[in-house]
Design a protein around this motif. Sequence first.
Motif, PDB file in Angstrom:
ATOM      1  N   ASN A  18       0.991  -1.140  -0.065  1.00 54.55           N
ATOM      2  CA  ASN A  18      -0.192   0.178   0.096  1.00 54.55           C
ATOM      3  C   ASN A  18       0.833   1.223  -0.058  1.00 54.55           C
ATOM      4  OD1 ASN A  18      -2.474  -1.198  -0.274  1.00 54.55           O
ATOM      5  ND2 ASN A  18      -3.186  -0.332   1.672  1.00 54.55           N
ATOM      6  N   LEU A  19       1.990   1.242  -0.544  1.00 57.96           N
ATOM      7  CA  LEU A  19       2.872   2.335  -0.457  1.00 57.96           C
ATOM      8  C   LEU A  19       2.274   3.539  -1.504  1.00 57.96           C
ATOM      9  CD1 LEU A  19       6.571   1.080  -0.722  1.00 57.96           C
ATOM     10  CD2 LEU A  19       5.033   1.842   1.332  1.00 57.96           C
ATOM     11  N   ARG A  20       2.431   4.733  -1.262  1.00 56.72           N
ATOM     12  CA  ARG A  20       1.833   5.744  -2.028  1.00 56.72           C
ATOM     13  C   ARG A  20       2.933   6.595  -3.118  1.00 56.72           C
ATOM     14  NH1 ARG A  20      -1.767   3.758   1.590  1.00 56.72           N
ATOM     15  NH2 ARG A  20      -3.920   5.039   1.186  1.00 56.72           N
ATOM     16  N   GLY A  21       4.183   6.011  -2.992  1.00 58.07           N
ATOM     17  CA  GLY A  21       5.152   6.600  -3.653  1.00 58.07           C
ATOM     18  C   GLY A  21       5.856   8.132  -3.164  1.00 58.07           C
ATOM     19  N   THR A  22       5.741   8.211  -1.865  1.00 64.34           N
ATOM     20  CA  THR A  22       6.235   9.307  -1.232  1.00 64.34           C
ATOM     21  C   THR A  22       7.771   9.381  -0.776  1.00 64.34           C
ATOM     22  OG1 THR A  22       5.762   8.628   1.081  1.00 64.34           O
ATOM     23  CG2 THR A  22       3.904   9.667  -0.171  1.00 64.34           C
ATOM     24  N   GLU A  23       8.401  10.565  -0.510  1.00 61.14           N
ATOM     25  CA  GLU A  23       9.812  10.442  -0.024  1.00 61.14           C
ATOM     26  C   GLU A  23      10.014   9.848   0.899  1.00 61.14           C
ATOM     27  OE1 GLU A  23      12.562  11.963  -1.616  1.00 61.14           O
ATOM     28  OE2 GLU A  23      11.352  12.038  -3.474  1.00 61.14           O
ATOM     29  N   HIS A  24       9.129   9.962   2.147  1.00 59.15           N
ATOM     30  CA  HIS A  24       9.435   9.202   3.351  1.00 59.15           C
ATOM     31  C   HIS A  24       9.474   7.623   3.251  1.00 59.15           C
ATOM     32  CE1 HIS A  24       5.158  10.590   3.839  1.00 59.15           C
ATOM     33  NE2 HIS A  24       5.360   9.180   4.283  1.00 59.15           N
ATOM     34  N   GLU A  25       8.625   7.443   2.252  1.00 52.51           N
ATOM     35  CA  GLU A  25       8.440   5.728   2.322  1.00 52.51           C
ATOM     36  C   GLU A  25       9.865   5.205   1.412  1.00 52.51           C
ATOM     37  OE1 GLU A  25       3.633   5.466   1.334  1.00 52.51           O
ATOM     38  OE2 GLU A  25       4.953   5.551  -0.438  1.00 52.51           O
ATOM     39  N   ALA A  26      10.537   6.182   0.484  1.00 53.07           N
ATOM     40  CA  ALA A  26      11.518   5.671  -0.246  1.00 53.07           C
ATOM     41  C   ALA A  26      12.581   5.513   0.745  1.00 53.07           C
ATOM     42  CB  ALA A  26      11.806   6.516  -1.242  1.00 53.07           C
ATOM     43  N   ALA A  27      12.693   6.522   1.560  1.00 65.22           N
ATOM     44  CA  ALA A  27      13.974   6.845   2.703  1.00 65.22           C
ATOM     45  C   ALA A  27      13.861   5.656   3.642  1.00 65.22           C
ATOM     46  CB  ALA A  27      13.786   8.156   3.390  1.00 65.22           C
ATOM     47  N   LEU A  28      12.625   4.907   3.778  1.00 66.80           N
ATOM     48  CA  LEU A  28      12.665   4.056   4.982  1.00 66.80           C
ATOM     49  C   LEU A  28      12.978   2.768   4.006  1.00 66.80           C
ATOM     50  CD1 LEU A  28      11.922   2.740   7.526  1.00 66.80           C
ATOM     51  CD2 LEU A  28       9.416   2.387   6.658  1.00 66.80           C
ATOM     52  N   VAL A  29      12.598   2.354   3.019  1.00 64.11           N
ATOM     53  CA  VAL A  29      12.967   1.425   2.171  1.00 64.11           C
ATOM     54  C   VAL A  29      14.618   1.149   2.037  1.00 64.11           C
ATOM     55  CG1 VAL A  29      12.808   0.107  -0.117  1.00 64.11           C
ATOM     56  CG2 VAL A  29      10.819   1.035   0.819  1.00 64.11           C
ATOM     57  N   LYS A  30      15.147   2.437   1.729  1.00 67.46           N
ATOM     58  CA  LYS A  30      16.604   2.473   1.721  1.00 67.46           C
ATOM     59  C   LYS A  30      17.228   2.254   2.875  1.00 67.46           C
ATOM     60  CE  LYS A  30      20.164   5.568   0.011  1.00 67.46           C
ATOM     61  NZ  LYS A  30      21.215   5.050   0.922  1.00 67.46           N
ATOM     62  N   ARG A  31      16.663   2.375   4.031  1.00 67.03           N
ATOM     63  CA  ARG A  31      17.126   2.226   5.246  1.00 67.03           C
ATOM     64  C   ARG A  31      17.238   0.865   5.543  1.00 67.03           C
ATOM     65  NH1 ARG A  31      20.215   4.637   9.358  1.00 67.03           N
ATOM     66  NH2 ARG A  31      21.611   3.388   7.802  1.00 67.03           N
ATOM     67  N   LEU A  32      15.862   0.002   4.995  1.00 65.65           N
ATOM     68  CA  LEU A  32      15.596  -1.191   5.433  1.00 65.65           C
ATOM     69  C   LEU A  32      16.874  -2.066   4.615  1.00 65.65           C
ATOM     70  CD1 LEU A  32      12.151  -1.930   5.235  1.00 65.65           C
ATOM     71  CD2 LEU A  32      13.744  -2.652   6.947  1.00 65.65           C
ATOM     72  N   PHE A  33      17.336  -1.630   3.355  1.00 66.71           N
ATOM     73  CA  PHE A  33      18.257  -2.319   2.626  1.00 66.71           C
ATOM     74  C   PHE A  33      19.637  -2.257   3.328  1.00 66.71           C
ATOM     75  CE2 PHE A  33      15.130  -2.081  -0.943  1.00 66.71           C
ATOM     76  CZ  PHE A  33      15.422  -3.351  -1.473  1.00 66.71           C
ATOM     77  N   ASP A  34      19.849  -1.220   3.939  1.00 62.59           N
ATOM     78  CA  ASP A  34      21.094  -0.880   4.606  1.00 62.59           C
ATOM     79  C   ASP A  34      21.147  -1.967   5.963  1.00 62.59           C
ATOM     80  OD1 ASP A  34      21.898   1.054   2.864  1.00 62.59           O
ATOM     81  OD2 ASP A  34      21.244   2.868   4.234  1.00 62.59           O
ATOM     82  N   TRP A  35      19.852  -1.997   6.714  1.00 66.94           N
ATOM     83  CA  TRP A  35      19.967  -2.562   8.064  1.00 66.94           C
ATOM     84  C   TRP A  35      20.126  -4.295   7.838  1.00 66.94           C
ATOM     85  CZ3 TRP A  35      15.025   0.715   9.509  1.00 66.94           C
ATOM     86  CH2 TRP A  35      15.639   1.926   9.790  1.00 66.94           C
ATOM     87  N   ALA A  36      19.166  -4.604   6.805  1.00 68.21           N
ATOM     88  CA  ALA A  36      18.931  -6.004   6.461  1.00 68.21           C
ATOM     89  C   ALA A  36      20.319  -6.648   5.562  1.00 68.21           C
ATOM     90  CB  ALA A  36      17.709  -6.425   5.872  1.00 68.21           C
ATOM     91  N   THR A  37      21.244  -7.123   6.352  1.00 68.25           N
ATOM     92  CA  THR A  37      22.387  -7.410   5.658  1.00 68.25           C
ATOM     93  C   THR A  37      22.439  -8.745   4.829  1.00 68.25           C
ATOM     94  OG1 THR A  37      23.305  -8.403   7.781  1.00 68.25           O
ATOM     95  CG2 THR A  37      24.077  -6.286   7.247  1.00 68.25           C
ATOM     96  N   VAL A  38      21.548  -9.815   5.132  1.00 68.35           N
ATOM     97  CA  VAL A  38      21.351 -10.942   4.553  1.00 68.35           C
ATOM     98  C   VAL A  38      19.878 -11.049   3.688  1.00 68.35           C
ATOM     99  CG1 VAL A  38      22.837 -12.158   5.993  1.00 68.35           C
ATOM    100  CG2 VAL A  38      20.285 -12.128   6.536  1.00 68.35           C
ATOM    101  N   LEU A  39      19.533  -9.927   3.478  1.00 65.62           N
ATOM    102  CA  LEU A  39      18.275  -9.716   2.867  1.00 65.62           C
ATOM    103  C   LEU A  39      18.139 -10.457   1.446  1.00 65.62           C
ATOM    104  CD1 LEU A  39      15.267  -8.633   2.994  1.00 65.62           C
ATOM    105  CD2 LEU A  39      15.796  -6.679   1.830  1.00 65.62           C
ATOM    106  N   GLU A  40      16.924 -11.284   1.240  1.00 66.65           N
ATOM    107  CA  GLU A  40      16.961 -12.056  -0.106  1.00 66.65           C
ATOM    108  C   GLU A  40      15.869 -11.914  -0.915  1.00 66.65           C
ATOM    109  OE1 GLU A  40      16.774 -16.175   1.198  1.00 66.65           O
ATOM    110  OE2 GLU A  40      19.062 -16.272   1.987  1.00 66.65           O
ATOM    111  N   GLU A  41      14.683 -11.519  -0.370  1.00 70.58           N
ATOM    112  CA  GLU A  41      13.609 -11.271  -1.125  1.00 70.58           C
ATOM    113  C   GLU A  41      12.838  -9.964  -0.844  1.00 70.58           C
ATOM    114  OE1 GLU A  41       9.336 -13.614  -2.339  1.00 70.58           O
ATOM    115  OE2 GLU A  41      11.151 -14.928  -1.481  1.00 70.58           O
ATOM    116  N   VAL A  42      12.245  -9.198  -1.583  1.00 67.55           N
ATOM    117  CA  VAL A  42      11.487  -8.020  -1.345  1.00 67.55           C
ATOM    118  C   VAL A  42      10.340  -7.870  -2.153  1.00 67.55           C
ATOM    119  CG1 VAL A  42      11.384  -5.457  -1.028  1.00 67.55           C
ATOM    120  CG2 VAL A  42      13.650  -6.821  -0.427  1.00 67.55           C
ATOM    121  N   THR A  43       8.989  -7.913  -1.472  1.00 69.49           N
ATOM    122  CA  THR A  43       7.985  -7.886  -2.523  1.00 69.49           C
ATOM    123  C   THR A  43       7.091  -6.365  -2.233  1.00 69.49           C
ATOM    124  OG1 THR A  43       7.432 -10.037  -2.194  1.00 69.49           O
ATOM    125  CG2 THR A  43       5.574  -8.697  -2.841  1.00 69.49           C
TER     126      THR A  43
END
Length: 503
Positions: free
Chosen positions: A443-468
């Motif tokens: 249910n993302l709306r494509g906002t700046e703060h949503e993009a910023a959070l997703v970017k941080r999630l990629f930084d935090w999750a060091t073994v991330l394999e799948e994103v939907t």
Amino acid sequence: MEHCDGEIPIKRPNLPDGGDDGGGGGGGGSEDRLSALPDDVLIEILLKLLDAAVAARTSVLSRRWRRLWRLLPGLYFPSGSGNDPQRIRLALAAHEAPTFRNLEVRVLDGTPDSVASWLPFAARRLSGGLCLINSLTRNGSEDMAGERGAFELPCFQSATSIFLSLGYIGLAVPSSGVFARLTELELNRITVHGACTLGDAVSSPCCPVLQNLVISDSCHLGNFTIHSESLLEMKLMYLRGLQQLTVMAPALKLLDVRNCFAPDFLSYNQPVVSISAPQLLTLLWRDFYDPRFMQLGKMENLEWLGTYPLMVYGQDEYKILNSFCTRLLQRFELIQNLILMLVYRPEDLTNQHYLMEQHITRLPYITFMVMDIVASGHSFGACSFHVLRMCTSLRKLSLTVGVTTIPVEEETVCPSSCACHQPPNWKTDELVLSCLREVEIHNLRGTEHEAALVKRLFDWATVLEEVTITLHCSVATNVAKEFCQRLQSFSRPGIRMEGSHFS
């Protein structure tokens, strides 16, 4: 009547005055091929009519059709015919089968007397499901119950499911009899009357095989005590006046309680709860919780826990509401799956306090979190970071934004001075989610703060394999594609990203 389901033509015979076609013959050289079909095929055709009164009127076609509607396995009375209790009673009396599987009746502004005139007869012959819906043409509430009266529910000895939505007509449960085959019972918008308590009526002596129980939007339950050996799922929602809840259900797997208790903070008249459900797998307790008055018993098999929503910002009075969630969380050291809802008020948060650091200081050990955020247009990075840093054992995260009834067009983007941007530490502090392998964000709306959070999630999750990723239906296609391309730029080799706009 020229076509049935658009396939089989019907040609009405030419009958002499006062005559009848005799059940399948053809007067005047015409042919009634439809009436020549076997009874079971014709009954299937009548079932498509979805109205007992209309099905009965097919008897005028010929003698062959006169008794067919009486063999229907179920009867359905929509609002037009459901308001005539005489018609329902006559149809039930004329039905030739010893029992019928299903009965559905919809009425408008029904009265206790009109329902009571036919319901006992139905109870003696129903072998399947009953659905009775009383819709109100004016605003109705439990305040109307006294003036509308009550009726006693007869014992349905052979019914397998009962759904009653009564529009706050008073309901008295039977003091004797056994619902021997009843496995599903749902009561909506009822007002409990009579000396026999509802808890006694749904316990094992009266309902020995009951498996699913739902009571919603109802009042005057008072003390609800149920002892059931067979119950598997129970949902209690929006029950006004519930003061005591006692559940003894050794086989219960799911318990969902929401908005049933109204604590009296000015007196000692607090709601009392005692739950004994040792096999419980899912507990959704979206309600007042105070361990001094509420005993949940041993739940060693619990796999899913859902709590009362947490207010992210607010004044000091929200501390009481947030305590419903935090006290329940403190009861558990380990839980496999946690459902947590974080709520932002839709108005300006300039004068509101950030409550997360004060009110939620510890989470159980969890491996899967479902986090629903009612953002109301606000940035939710800070609260997400605060929660995630307390569950570094997380293996899967499902985050849904905007789980609310507020229309999207009414949500506004908050100004840069809004308090939701504070505290800003989530943008810079380090966090290692070394077990997180799968992330779903909906249910993302494509906002700046949503993009910023997703970017941080990629930084935090060091073994991330799948994103939907899924976007809200209101997002334009070109905006969605551009936003998804931006999210892909944050990705690393080995991470599989899925979504309708990833290609």
